[in-house]
Design an enzyme around this catalytic site. Structure first.
Site, mmCIF file in Angstrom:
data_model
loop_
_atom_site.group_PDB
_atom_site.id
_atom_site.type_symbol
_atom_site.label_atom_id
_atom_site.label_comp_id
_atom_site.label_asym_id
_atom_site.label_seq_id
_atom_site.Cartn_x
_atom_site.Cartn_y
_atom_site.Cartn_z
ATOM 1 N N CYS A 69 28.633 3.189 22.682
ATOM 2 C CA CYS A 69 29.991 2.957 21.753
ATOM 3 C C CYS A 69 29.577 3.081 20.479
ATOM 4 O O CYS A 69 28.341 2.772 20.019
ATOM 5 C CB CYS A 69 30.258 1.451 22.273
ATOM 6 S SG CYS A 69 31.542 0.704 21.005
ATOM 7 N N CYS A 106 31.175 -4.521 -0.263
ATOM 8 C CA CYS A 106 30.887 -4.097 0.963
ATOM 9 C C CYS A 106 29.780 -2.868 1.215
ATOM 10 O O CYS A 106 29.522 -2.618 2.372
ATOM 11 C CB CYS A 106 32.156 -4.002 1.859
ATOM 12 S SG CYS A 106 33.027 -2.580 1.120
ATOM 13 N N GLN A 161 41.666 -9.765 6.503
ATOM 14 C CA GLN A 161 40.244 -9.603 6.867
ATOM 15 C C GLN A 161 40.091 -9.618 8.497
ATOM 16 O O GLN A 161 40.619 -10.643 8.940
ATOM 17 C CB GLN A 161 39.389 -10.969 6.112
ATOM 18 C CG GLN A 161 39.565 -10.577 4.642
ATOM 19 C CD GLN A 161 38.585 -9.478 4.195
ATOM 20 O OE1 GLN A 161 37.594 -9.098 5.084
ATOM 21 N NE2 GLN A 161 38.396 -9.174 2.932
ATOM 22 N N GLU A 164 46.116 -3.978 -7.440
ATOM 23 C CA GLU A 164 46.075 -3.518 -6.173
ATOM 24 C C GLU A 164 46.622 -2.212 -6.141
ATOM 25 O O GLU A 164 47.800 -2.217 -6.912
ATOM 26 C CB GLU A 164 46.315 -4.409 -5.084
ATOM 27 C CG GLU A 164 46.443 -3.969 -3.684
ATOM 28 C CD GLU A 164 45.450 -3.239 -2.936
ATOM 29 O OE1 GLU A 164 44.168 -3.827 -2.934
ATOM 30 O OE2 GLU A 164 45.643 -2.076 -2.571
ATOM 31 N N CYS A 191 35.261 -6.017 25.127
ATOM 32 C CA CYS A 191 34.424 -5.854 23.889
ATOM 33 C C CYS A 191 33.916 -7.322 23.407
ATOM 34 O O CYS A 191 34.841 -8.273 23.395
ATOM 35 C CB CYS A 191 35.012 -5.024 22.884
ATOM 36 S SG CYS A 191 34.398 -5.408 21.266
ATOM 37 N N ASP A 225 36.469 -6.537 -6.010
ATOM 38 C CA ASP A 225 36.065 -6.400 -4.428
ATOM 39 C C ASP A 225 36.521 -4.928 -4.163
ATOM 40 O O ASP A 225 37.483 -5.004 -3.097
ATOM 41 C CB ASP A 225 37.030 -7.482 -3.937
ATOM 42 C CG ASP A 225 36.804 -7.291 -2.532
ATOM 43 O OD1 ASP A 225 35.900 -6.791 -1.837
ATOM 44 O OD2 ASP A 225 37.470 -8.200 -1.686
HETATM 45 N N1 SAH Z 1 40.022 -8.468 -2.018
HETATM 46 C C1 SAH Z 1 41.038 -7.968 -0.949
HETATM 47 C C2 SAH Z 1 40.479 -6.931 -0.124
HETATM 48 C C3 SAH Z 1 39.889 -5.755 -1.094
HETATM 49 S S1 SAH Z 1 39.459 -4.391 0.001
HETATM 50 C C4 SAH Z 1 41.002 -8.975 0.333
HETATM 51 O O1 SAH Z 1 40.279 -9.868 0.246
HETATM 52 O O2 SAH Z 1 41.962 -8.993 0.999
HETATM 53 C C5 SAH Z 1 39.665 -3.156 -1.395
HETATM 54 C C6 SAH Z 1 41.229 -3.081 -1.931
HETATM 55 O O3 SAH Z 1 41.202 -2.068 -2.781
HETATM 56 C C7 SAH Z 1 41.960 -2.286 -0.890
HETATM 57 O O4 SAH Z 1 43.224 -3.121 -0.889
HETATM 58 C C8 SAH Z 1 42.353 -1.036 -1.426
HETATM 59 O O5 SAH Z 1 43.764 -0.814 -1.124
HETATM 60 C C9 SAH Z 1 42.253 -1.161 -2.948
HETATM 61 N N2 SAH Z 1 41.951 -0.173 -3.803
HETATM 62 C C10 SAH Z 1 41.385 1.161 -3.510
HETATM 63 N N3 SAH Z 1 41.318 1.710 -4.794
HETATM 64 C C11 SAH Z 1 41.867 0.985 -5.550
HETATM 65 C C12 SAH Z 1 41.894 1.107 -7.224
HETATM 66 N N4 SAH Z 1 41.550 2.129 -7.586
HETATM 67 N N5 SAH Z 1 42.611 0.341 -7.651
HETATM 68 C C13 SAH Z 1 43.108 -0.974 -7.298
HETATM 69 N N6 SAH Z 1 42.782 -1.198 -5.968
HETATM 70 C C14 SAH Z 1 42.311 -0.130 -5.154
#
Ligand code: SAH
Length: 462
Positions: free
Chosen positions: A79, A410, A284, A334, A161, A383
């Protein structure tokens, strides 16, 4: 080195690479061996040879490492999901701490990065609140579900799983039985024919609510009443729906959802904040560790209640709403419009009125707000997805000069690159806190506190 392709040889594993592969050396030649772990002595078969390194396949473990344990899952090698199930959990955490630390040294050029021990899980199994199972037909025509074999689209039949909730198995068996009894077809990726493509299951860990969504290559499931009747019996069932995806693509969900029974969404909490989750919304997958991650981010933000905070890449506003509890004002940015809709809705159902959300690219919205509207921030949280932050965004952060930047990442490789950029322009990395969100896999999240070292922050209330 006198080993040729297909030769079988013995080697001691001395290290592990960032993808969890065992690394061993013999006669100055480096071997990468999947599924071998640090401390093992293994017998392996040479598969691919380069000038001074090569890839080999693990045949047998001759002397097991003291860190080797019996994996729970019999499919762990085939897997693609778990790469390090054979490594005991405390070593998994050390592996992740080293991975972050090595990237900060190697890519970021930080001599002695302050990487704290990883915040681990109490139970590193059964932690995922979401699973998407492909439904297929095997060679004999039986309906199967399971997981894709690593780097392929071949389904290994398996309804159990160990990363997911127990109810997954019950739900999948019910759906397969109904499909077999009523001769309902499974999707075939090659021909684009057949009806049932995937089953999506989501659970609210704090509420016990469960959602099932069937993804169909068509508009209707032939016996929807029977499906509902059977699935309703599962404890916690709250929402049963159909999602239509007739496109011949790898993307799992289409954009139309029809609720067959119950609510359109399930509810879950992270800390005191409530979230409504529909089949299409982002959430998440490990809410227990997410709480620890966001509590760390909130702690690092050092808020007293008077600050303006920007939360860039805010998704459905999870971090923004956490921060809003302790800030004067939070602005989230976002790129996905639907996520911003969810963020606004989540603010509303929690009675949070000091959070504003903007749709757009962080690297466009923040510079515009700063240059045109004179917006500022005491704290900026980012993030980003794996690829990290755009340089335009980092430049704007430097110009705005917030006292603190909290970087949630991440991918520690792009994190290291971005930290170097900020640290060459007036910030210092105070501490790095990795959090394990994905036990048994090589993934690791980190929260980093950066503090401004040059000049006076534009606005300083603390
Ligand atoms: N902080 C959020 C998740 C972040 S994941 C939480 O805790 O739920 C990263 C996020 O960045 C995703 O939702 C993705 O859609 C967004 N993203 C990707 N590229 C971006 C950009 N250039 N500007 C703004 N957001 C973006």
């Amino acid at each position: 080195m006198n080993i040729n392709k297909n030769d079988v040889f013995t080697v001691r594993i001395e290290d592990m690479g960032s993808e969890g592969e065992g690394i061993g050396k013999s006669e100055g030649f480096t071997w990468f061996i999947k599924d071998a772990i640090i401390g093992d002595v293994v017998e392996a078969k040479a598969m691919k040879l380069k000038k001074n390194y090569g890839y080999a396949r693990l045949l047998q473990v001759l002397e097991p490492s003291i860190h080797r344990i019996e994996p729970k899952c019999e499919f762990h090698r085939q897997c693609g999901g778990c790469q390090i199930q054979a490594l005991d959990y405390s070593q998994q955490l050390l592996f992740k701490q080293n991975k972050v630390s090595n990237n900060l040294k190697r890519i970021g050029g930080f001599e002695n990065p302050n990487v704290l021990p990883v915040i681990g899980m109490e139970n590193p199994f059964y932690y995922r609140n979401k699973a998407q199972f492909p439904i297929r037909q095997d060679k004999d025509g039986s309906i199967i579900t399971g997981f894709y074999a690593g780097r392929s689209h071949t389904v290994i039949a398996n309804t159990k799983c160990y990363l997911g909730i127990d109810a997954n198995e019950t739900i999948l068996k019910k759906i397969i039985r109904i499909m077999e009894e009523n001769h309902i077809s499974a999707y075939n990726e090659e021909t684009g024919t057949g009806l049932v493509r995937h089953v999506l299951i989501r659970a609210g860990f704090t509420t016990g609510e469960i959602m099932v969504c069937l993804i169909l290559n068509g508009d209707k499931f032939p016996c929807e009443d029977k499906l509902v009747e059977n699935l309703r019996e599962v404890e916690g069932m709250t929402s049963i729906s159909i999602n239509v995806n007739k496109k011949n693509t790898n993307v799992i969900l289409g954009d139309k959802v029809r609720t067959l029974w119950g609510q359109d969404y399930i509810t879950d909490y992270i800390g005191a904040i409530k979230y409504q989750i529909s089949p299409l919304s982002f959430y998440q997958v490990n809410p227990i560790q997410t709480k620890k991650l966001y509590e760390t981010a909130l702690d690092y933000a050092g808020l007293s209640g008077n600050e303006t905070v920007w939360d860039l890449y805010c998704g459905i506003g999870t971090i923004s709403l956490f921060l809003a509890q302790r800030a004067k004002k939070v602005m989230g940015v976002e790129i996905v419009p639907q996520a911003i809709e969810d963020a606004k809705n989540n603010a509303r159902i929690n009675g949070i009125t000091n959070a504003e959300f903007y749709v757009g690219k962080a690297e466009e919205v923040l510079p515009r707000k700063y240059k045109e509207d004179g917006e500022y921030a005491e704290v900026i949280v980012v993030d980003p997805p794996r690829k990290g932050c755009d340089e335009t965004l980092l430049d704007t952060i430097v110009q705005m000069g917030p006292k603190r930047v909290v970087y949630v990442s991440c991918d520690s490789a792009t994190l290291a690159r971005d930290l170097r950029y900020l640290c060459d322009r007036g910030y210092e990395t105070v501490k790095v806190q990795p959090v394990d969100m994905f036990g048994q896999t090589v993934g690791v999240e980190s929260v980093v506190l950066l503090s401004r070292t040059e000049g006076t922050p534009r606005a300083d209330y603390n």
